[in-house]
Design a protein around this motif. Structure first.
Motif, PDB file in Angstrom:
ATOM      1  N   ILE A 156      31.128  36.470  48.163  1.00  0.00           N
ATOM      2  CA  ILE A 156      30.123  36.032  49.149  1.00  0.00           C
ATOM      3  C   ILE A 156      29.578  37.251  49.894  1.00  0.00           C
ATOM      4  CG2 ILE A 156      29.697  34.631  51.204  1.00  0.00           C
ATOM      5  CD1 ILE A 156      32.076  32.869  50.303  1.00  0.00           C
ATOM      6  N   ALA A 157      30.495  38.146  50.274  1.00  0.00           N
ATOM      7  CA  ALA A 157      30.091  39.345  51.008  1.00  0.00           C
ATOM      8  C   ALA A 157      29.179  40.223  50.153  1.00  0.00           C
ATOM      9  CB  ALA A 157      31.328  40.122  51.448  1.00  0.00           C
ATOM     10  N   GLN A 158      29.421  40.231  48.845  1.00  0.00           N
ATOM     11  CA  GLN A 158      28.591  41.021  47.935  1.00  0.00           C
ATOM     12  C   GLN A 158      27.254  40.323  47.675  1.00  0.00           C
ATOM     13  OE1 GLN A 158      30.521  41.866  44.153  1.00  0.00           O
ATOM     14  NE2 GLN A 158      28.597  42.727  43.407  1.00  0.00           N
ATOM     15  N   MET A 159      27.308  39.008  47.534  1.00  0.00           N
ATOM     16  CA  MET A 159      26.120  38.219  47.226  1.00  0.00           C
ATOM     17  C   MET A 159      24.985  38.451  48.233  1.00  0.00           C
ATOM     18  SD  MET A 159      25.914  34.059  47.111  1.00  0.00           S
ATOM     19  CE  MET A 159      25.410  33.814  48.812  1.00  0.00           C
ATOM     20  N   VAL A 160      25.324  38.484  49.523  1.00  0.00           N
ATOM     21  CA  VAL A 160      24.287  38.586  50.553  1.00  0.00           C
ATOM     22  C   VAL A 160      23.570  39.936  50.551  1.00  0.00           C
ATOM     23  CG1 VAL A 160      25.349  36.890  52.088  1.00  0.00           C
ATOM     24  CG2 VAL A 160      25.941  39.307  52.339  1.00  0.00           C
ATOM     25  N   THR A 161      24.139  40.923  49.853  1.00  0.00           N
ATOM     26  CA  THR A 161      23.503  42.246  49.843  1.00  0.00           C
ATOM     27  C   THR A 161      22.568  42.433  48.646  1.00  0.00           C
ATOM     28  OG1 THR A 161      25.221  43.306  48.514  1.00  0.00           O
ATOM     29  CG2 THR A 161      25.605  43.218  50.887  1.00  0.00           C
ATOM     30  N   MET A 162      22.445  41.418  47.769  1.00  0.00           N
ATOM     31  CA  MET A 162      21.629  41.573  46.564  1.00  0.00           C
ATOM     32  C   MET A 162      20.180  41.931  46.921  1.00  0.00           C
ATOM     33  SD  MET A 162      23.168  38.461  44.316  1.00  0.00           S
ATOM     34  CE  MET A 162      22.552  38.944  42.700  1.00  0.00           C
TER      35      MET A 162
END
Ligand code: MN
Length: 386
Positions: free
Chosen positions: A88-94
């Motif tokens: 989730i933490a990675q997803m928001v930085t896409m």
């Protein structure tokens, strides 16, 4: 015809009350918005349904035990399926994402919101606990990374709308309205024996279970005082709560010349959600209108801090500062759940929060790691008090 780039949206908490209403707003404006990523805690069936309806690039489930269910159900679709807090933490930085709608419930929303701010994504903030727990860090990071934070909470959207065009004009006072919840007219004696199902009958707003209990206990309003402090840079002494049972005036701002500006409307969260997505524009929508003739009168009263001590505890936590609002939030998350499960009485919730605040160690200038540790310790203290 003018070519407009669609805003690509990530929704954290897409299966919750704010999440599903955000998808409703998106569905109404397919020329404007596109769902790029959706994420849920554990409502896997609804998440699958949403993925099929909106065709996002990424679908994420926080609860890792549900990963294979989600993956198998979507294997015929060209979609990335992820799970867990790191994902989730990675997803928001896409890079493709323009706006992150932060609508997870509680403390869990903190980390992904921080990551999204660092990545410079516009934040449509529905998760007020994020600002309650770590408002100082969130505001500092938003400044540093030039990240706009647009409020979704109806009161804060009303304040935000009242401030449009006011530039640097000083705020004398924020008038934060509260419905008063289902127990507004109850005596202390009556409140002693109320159950979760009584509390879940909110008179005006249709919301998730956690926030509906927070509304009944007025902790929600306490959190909103803290949220307003951080969003608008106004000290809590200048934030006045008004009980307004009709929920038509969504909040107001009083300026130094005595002028009061307010935003009014029918209680429907889709309006503040849509405004957070479309700001500074207003998009036409057929949401229900407030009919002032049929309402006849709007009333306002002072909140009763004897019957609703949570409001006092929230002011106290904010005045003490540091990690105290984080303690307040952690203890509240524990008692809120315990009350819903029938393990804790309604009035007992405030007693436990108050005792947890007295027992927890005070940290004046907490780091992110201090907040994580404080959250864990405060939860443990509160749990032991039940
Ligand atoms: Mn609200």
């Amino acid at each position: 015809m003018e070519e407009r780039k669609k805003k690509r949206i990530a929704i954290l908490g897409s299966t919750g009350s704010i999440g599903t209403q955000t998808l409703d707003v998106v569905r109404r404006h397919p020329d404007r918005y596109e769902v790029y990523a959706i994420c849920a805690h554990r409502s896997v069936d609804l998440l699958i349904e949403q993925a099929r309806a909106f065709h996002p690039e990424v679908v994420c489930i926080a609860d890792e035990s549900l990963y294979s269910t989600l993956r198998d159900a979507l294997q015929d679709m060209p979609v990335k399926v992820w799970s867990g807090a790191d994902a989730i933490a990675q997803m928001v930085t896409m890079p493709s994402i323009d706006v992150v709608v932060a609508a997870m419930v509680g403390y869990a929303g903190l980390r992904p919101t921080i990551e999204a701010i660092k990545a410079g994504k516009t934040i449509a903030l529905a998760n007020k606990e994020t600002l309650v727990v770590a408002g100082e860090i969130i505001c500092r990071l938003a400044l540093e990374h030039h990240t706009p934070i647009l409020p979704v909470d109806s009161e804060h959207s009303a304040i935000f709308q009242s401030l449009v065009g006011e530039d640097k004009n000083e705020i004398e006072k924020i008038l934060l309205t509260a419905s008063g919840g289902p127990f507004r007219t109850f005596t202390l004696d009556q409140m002693r024996s109320v159950t979760a199902s009584d509390a879940l009958k909110h008179p005006n707003w249709d919301m998730g279970a956690k926030i509906t209990i927070d509304s009944a206990s007025m902790m929600n309003k306490g959190f909103e005082v803290i949220e307003a402090k951080w969003l608008f840079g106004v000290p809590v002494e200048k934030i006045q709560v008004l009980v307004h049972p009709q929920s038509i005036v969504h909040s107001a701002v009083q300026f130094t010349d005595g002028a009061i500006k307010a935003q009014l409307g029918a209680p429907d969260m889709r309006l503040p959600i849509q405004y957070a997505l479309s700001f500074p524009e207003r998009l036409a929508a057929d949401f229900p209108r407030a009919d002032l003739f049929s309402l006849g009168s709007l009333t306002f009263e002072k909140p009763d801090l004897e019957r609703f001590p949570n409001l006092r505890l929230a002011y106290e936590a904010m005045q003490r500062g540091g990690n105290m609002p984080c303690v307040l939030n952690a203890a509240n998350e524990v008692v809120n759940l315990a009350f819903r499960q029938g393990r804790c009485g309604f009035l007992q919730m405030s007693d436990i929060i108050s005792t947890t605040m007295a027992k927890a160690d005070f940290i004046g200038k907490p780091t992110y790691e201090d907040y994580v540790a404080t959250d864990a310790v405060a939860r443990q203290i509160a749990e032991e008090l039940i």
